[in-house]
Design a protein around this motif. Structure first.
Motif, PDB file in Angstrom:
ATOM      1  N   ALA A 113       9.486   0.462   0.079  1.00 33.07           N
ATOM      2  CA  ALA A 113       8.855   1.769  -0.139  1.00 33.07           C
ATOM      3  C   ALA A 113       9.728   2.632  -1.038  1.00 33.07           C
ATOM      4  N   CYS A 116       9.147   1.768  -4.591  1.00 31.81           N
ATOM      5  CA  CYS A 116       7.817   2.248  -4.990  1.00 31.81           C
ATOM      6  C   CYS A 116       7.829   3.738  -5.310  1.00 31.81           C
ATOM      7  N   ILE A 145       4.216  -1.311  -9.063  1.00 27.86           N
ATOM      8  CA  ILE A 145       3.869  -0.873  -7.704  1.00 27.86           C
ATOM      9  C   ILE A 145       2.645  -1.627  -7.211  1.00 27.86           C
ATOM     10  N   CYS A 146       1.660  -1.808  -8.092  1.00 29.50           N
ATOM     11  CA  CYS A 146       0.449  -2.541  -7.704  1.00 29.50           C
ATOM     12  C   CYS A 146       0.785  -3.957  -7.269  1.00 29.50           C
ATOM     13  N   THR A 149       2.870  -3.856  -3.823  1.00 28.31           N
ATOM     14  CA  THR A 149       2.079  -3.505  -2.636  1.00 28.31           C
ATOM     15  C   THR A 149       1.031  -4.549  -2.299  1.00 28.31           C
ATOM     16  N   VAL A 152       2.762  -7.047  -0.302  1.00 27.13           N
ATOM     17  CA  VAL A 152       2.974  -6.559   1.063  1.00 27.13           C
ATOM     18  C   VAL A 152       1.693  -6.712   1.893  1.00 27.13           C
ATOM     19  N   TRP A 174       1.912  -1.352   6.526  1.00 29.11           N
ATOM     20  CA  TRP A 174       0.739  -1.633   5.685  1.00 29.11           C
ATOM     21  C   TRP A 174       0.065  -0.342   5.254  1.00 29.11           C
ATOM     22  N   THR A 176       1.648   2.431   4.435  1.00 32.85           N
ATOM     23  CA  THR A 176       2.415   2.895   3.275  1.00 32.85           C
ATOM     24  C   THR A 176       2.066   2.093   2.036  1.00 32.85           C
ATOM     25  N   ALA A 177       1.984   0.773   2.189  1.00 33.94           N
ATOM     26  CA  ALA A 177       1.651  -0.093   1.048  1.00 33.94           C
ATOM     27  C   ALA A 177       0.273   0.243   0.496  1.00 33.94           C
ATOM     28  N   CYS A 180       0.430   3.612  -1.373  1.00 34.57           N
ATOM     29  CA  CYS A 180       1.093   3.451  -2.664  1.00 34.57           C
ATOM     30  C   CYS A 180       0.190   2.723  -3.655  1.00 34.57           C
ATOM     31  N   GLN A 181      -0.563   1.750  -3.172  1.00 32.67           N
ATOM     32  CA  GLN A 181      -1.500   1.035  -4.028  1.00 32.67           C
ATOM     33  C   GLN A 181      -2.573   1.981  -4.567  1.00 32.67           C
TER      34      GLN A 181
END
Length: 249
Positions: A113, A116, A145-146, A149, A152, A174, A176-177, A180-181
């Motif tokens: 994270a 990211c 980042i894509c 994540t 993840v 998940w 957070t991922a 961020c996605q």
């Protein structure tokens, strides 16, 4: 996207402040500083994206300010990891629950994270900068980042710990991922006429083909992988046959 990620972050912040009994499950949820970073990034994207009804400079200044704070949190956390320093920001507001994952760095966000948010902060700061070739500079920061994540998320789907946790450090949740996605996608599509987003948004044959095939390219291999793992789990046959069927599919 900004609305959904902001609501998720606010829910996490409320839990940390007002539902202390939920701290025991903090290993699988986002940390407080992670929630703050997502909330700031959501506000930043909201203020910096093109809005024909609001062209005020105050909106842009707030957007860049929130982006800078997001980047600062990421950089400070990264310095803590690299040099083994504790600036006290991890448990500044609340005390984290101690478990096997958080015992090393209680309250600190996952290294995944952390990376990211450093990339996201940089992407937000250059979101409105381009060049003569219509290149979206933020894409250099948010495309990684894509990829990170999605790995993840696949790790959680397949229950593969190495994809969402680095060594003994705290895992990235998940939630957070996924946030961020969504924010990375939002940053990419903030300038739909610049490369590489214009490839997806164009009205030409290439754009139409990509839009129709992209969900299949992303979703179908994940679903097939789930069937493959289940096939191996029930020991229906040897692994070589399972790999062959997966590739043929």
């Amino acid at each position: 996207m900004c609305f959904a990620t902001a609501l998720t972050a606010i829910a996490a912040i409320i839990v940390w402040f007002f539902v202390p009994s939920m701290k025991e499950y903090s290993a699988g949820s986002m940390k407080l500083n992670t929630a703050f970073s997502i909330l700031l990034a959501s506000f930043s994207l909201w203020f910096l994206q093109d809005n024909p009804l609001d062209t005020s400079k105050l909106r842009l200044k707030l957007g860049y300010l929130f982006a800078l704070i997001t980047l600062t949190i990421g950089l400070v956390t990264l310095v803590q990891y690299i040099f083994g320093i504790n600036f006290g920001i991890d448990e500044f507001f609340v005390t984290d629950f101690r478990n096997s994952e958080s015992i090393l760095f209680p309250g600190r966000m996952s290294p995944i994270a952390n990376i990211c948010f450093v990339l996201m902060g940089c992407g937000l700061l250059v979101i409105n900068f381009g060049n003569k070739r219509k290149l979206h500079l933020s894409s250099f920061f948010v495309v990684p980042i894509c990829f990170i994540t999605i790995l993840v998320i696949i790790g959680y789907i397949y229950n593969e710990k190495n994809l969402f946790q680095v060594g003994p450090f705290i895992r990235i949740s998940w939630q957070t991922a996924l946030c961020c996605q969504l924010l990375a996608i939002g940053i990419l599509f903030s300038r739909p006429n610049d490369w590489p987003t214009h490839v997806l948004t164009s009205n030409g044959l290439g754009g139409m083909t990509i839009r129709r095939l992209f969900p299949l390219v992303v979703v179908c291999p994940i679903i097939l992988g789930c069937f493959w793992l289940y096939y191996i789990k029930i020991e229906a046959s040897d692994k070589e046959l399972g790999v062959s069927l997966f590739v043929i599919s």
